[in-house]
Design a protein around this motif. Structure first.
Motif, mmCIF file in Angstrom:
data_model
loop_
_atom_site.group_PDB
_atom_site.id
_atom_site.type_symbol
_atom_site.label_atom_id
_atom_site.label_comp_id
_atom_site.label_asym_id
_atom_site.label_seq_id
_atom_site.Cartn_x
_atom_site.Cartn_y
_atom_site.Cartn_z
ATOM 1 N N GLU A 177 5.414 4.642 -3.326
ATOM 2 C CA GLU A 177 5.402 4.259 -4.097
ATOM 3 C C GLU A 177 4.859 3.629 -4.870
ATOM 4 O O GLU A 177 3.929 4.005 -5.844
ATOM 5 C CB GLU A 177 6.399 5.199 -5.325
ATOM 6 N N ALA A 178 5.344 2.409 -5.186
ATOM 7 C CA ALA A 178 4.701 0.958 -5.407
ATOM 8 C C ALA A 178 3.037 1.836 -4.551
ATOM 9 O O ALA A 178 2.424 0.620 -5.224
ATOM 10 C CB ALA A 178 5.540 0.202 -4.822
ATOM 11 N N ALA A 179 2.562 1.643 -3.925
ATOM 12 C CA ALA A 179 1.826 0.767 -2.604
ATOM 13 C C ALA A 179 0.964 1.851 -3.478
ATOM 14 O O ALA A 179 -0.562 1.814 -3.765
ATOM 15 C CB ALA A 179 2.458 1.045 -1.494
ATOM 16 N N LEU B 65 -5.262 -2.270 1.262
ATOM 17 C CA LEU B 65 -5.648 -1.573 -0.073
ATOM 18 C C LEU B 65 -6.738 -1.207 0.992
ATOM 19 O O LEU B 65 -7.438 -2.041 0.950
ATOM 20 C CB LEU B 65 -5.481 -1.739 -0.711
ATOM 21 N N LEU B 66 -7.105 0.804 1.466
ATOM 22 C CA LEU B 66 -7.887 0.970 2.148
ATOM 23 C C LEU B 66 -8.628 1.800 1.228
ATOM 24 O O LEU B 66 -8.395 2.759 0.192
ATOM 25 C CB LEU B 66 -7.660 2.091 3.506
ATOM 26 N N ASP B 67 -10.349 2.110 1.274
ATOM 27 C CA ASP B 67 -11.213 2.719 0.525
ATOM 28 C C ASP B 67 -11.132 4.209 1.053
ATOM 29 O O ASP B 67 -10.286 4.339 2.128
ATOM 30 C CB ASP B 67 -12.563 2.692 0.583
ATOM 31 N N ALA C 16 -2.897 3.115 1.133
ATOM 32 C CA ALA C 16 -2.572 1.638 1.814
ATOM 33 C C ALA C 16 -1.505 1.474 3.089
ATOM 34 O O ALA C 16 -0.797 2.245 2.910
ATOM 35 C CB ALA C 16 -1.281 1.624 0.361
ATOM 36 N N ILE C 17 -1.462 0.513 3.288
ATOM 37 C CA ILE C 17 -0.638 0.088 4.861
ATOM 38 C C ILE C 17 0.460 -1.270 4.256
ATOM 39 O O ILE C 17 0.520 -2.494 4.198
ATOM 40 C CB ILE C 17 -0.823 -0.388 5.585
ATOM 41 N N VAL C 18 1.534 -1.256 4.283
ATOM 42 C CA VAL C 18 2.476 -2.070 3.659
ATOM 43 C C VAL C 18 3.499 -2.436 5.125
ATOM 44 O O VAL C 18 3.764 -1.864 5.735
ATOM 45 C CB VAL C 18 4.221 -1.595 3.012
ATOM 46 N N VAL C 19 3.540 -3.823 5.281
ATOM 47 C CA VAL C 19 4.429 -3.758 6.345
ATOM 48 C C VAL C 19 4.745 -5.451 5.757
ATOM 49 O O VAL C 19 5.263 -6.148 5.177
ATOM 50 C CB VAL C 19 3.163 -5.002 7.423
ATOM 51 N N ASN C 20 6.242 -5.124 6.439
ATOM 52 C CA ASN C 20 7.163 -6.791 6.079
ATOM 53 C C ASN C 20 7.848 -6.783 7.053
ATOM 54 O O ASN C 20 7.772 -6.413 8.466
ATOM 55 C CB ASN C 20 8.342 -6.145 5.706
ATOM 56 N N SER C 21 8.258 -8.170 7.807
ATOM 57 C CA SER C 21 9.353 -8.870 8.512
ATOM 58 C C SER C 21 10.326 -9.215 8.637
ATOM 59 O O SER C 21 10.526 -9.675 7.184
ATOM 60 C CB SER C 21 7.765 -10.413 8.492
#
Length: 115
Positions: free
Chosen positions: A104-106, A44-46, A79-84
């Motif tokens: 949308e969730a992020a 989560l980014l300002d 926001a940044i979402v990262v999955n592996s």
């Protein structure tokens, strides 16, 4: 977390990371591919954070790559979402729908729009 085999590329230890101003990090086990390991991260980014991306030139880029390319044109993110554990390629409409739902969730967590 389960005791999984260690990659030969993994470092022996990791440094303690100090807090990063304007950024909150989280990781969890989402069961994307393997059980018992963290495979999803959320940053989560300002507001006002400047971001950039470097992307594949492949004509077969997956839905997440295409969504990020479009979303990052403004040069900012909340926001940044990262999955592996998976490539997210060749998923068709289901992949695009999943990326939209993830965005949308992020965005809800970050208190912003999903674009």
């Amino acid at each position: 977390m389960a005791n999984l085999p260690k990659s030969p590329l993994a470092p022996e230890s990791f440094p303690n990371l100090p807090p990063i101003a304007g950024c909150r990090l989280g990781a969890m086990e989402a069961g994307i591919k393997y059980k018992g390991r963290h495979d999803l991260a959320l940053w989560l980014l300002d507001e006002g954070t400047t971001v950039a991306g470097s992307f594949t030139k492949s004509l077969t880029a997956g839905a997440p790559v295409q969504w990020c390319q479009e979303s990052l044109k403004g040069g900012s993110a909340r926001a940044i979402v990262v999955n592996s554990g998976n490539s997210n390629a060749f998923t068709g409409q289901a992949g695009r729908d999943t990326v939209q739902a993830t965005g949308e969730a992020a965005a809800k967590l970050a208190g912003c729009l999903p674009s």
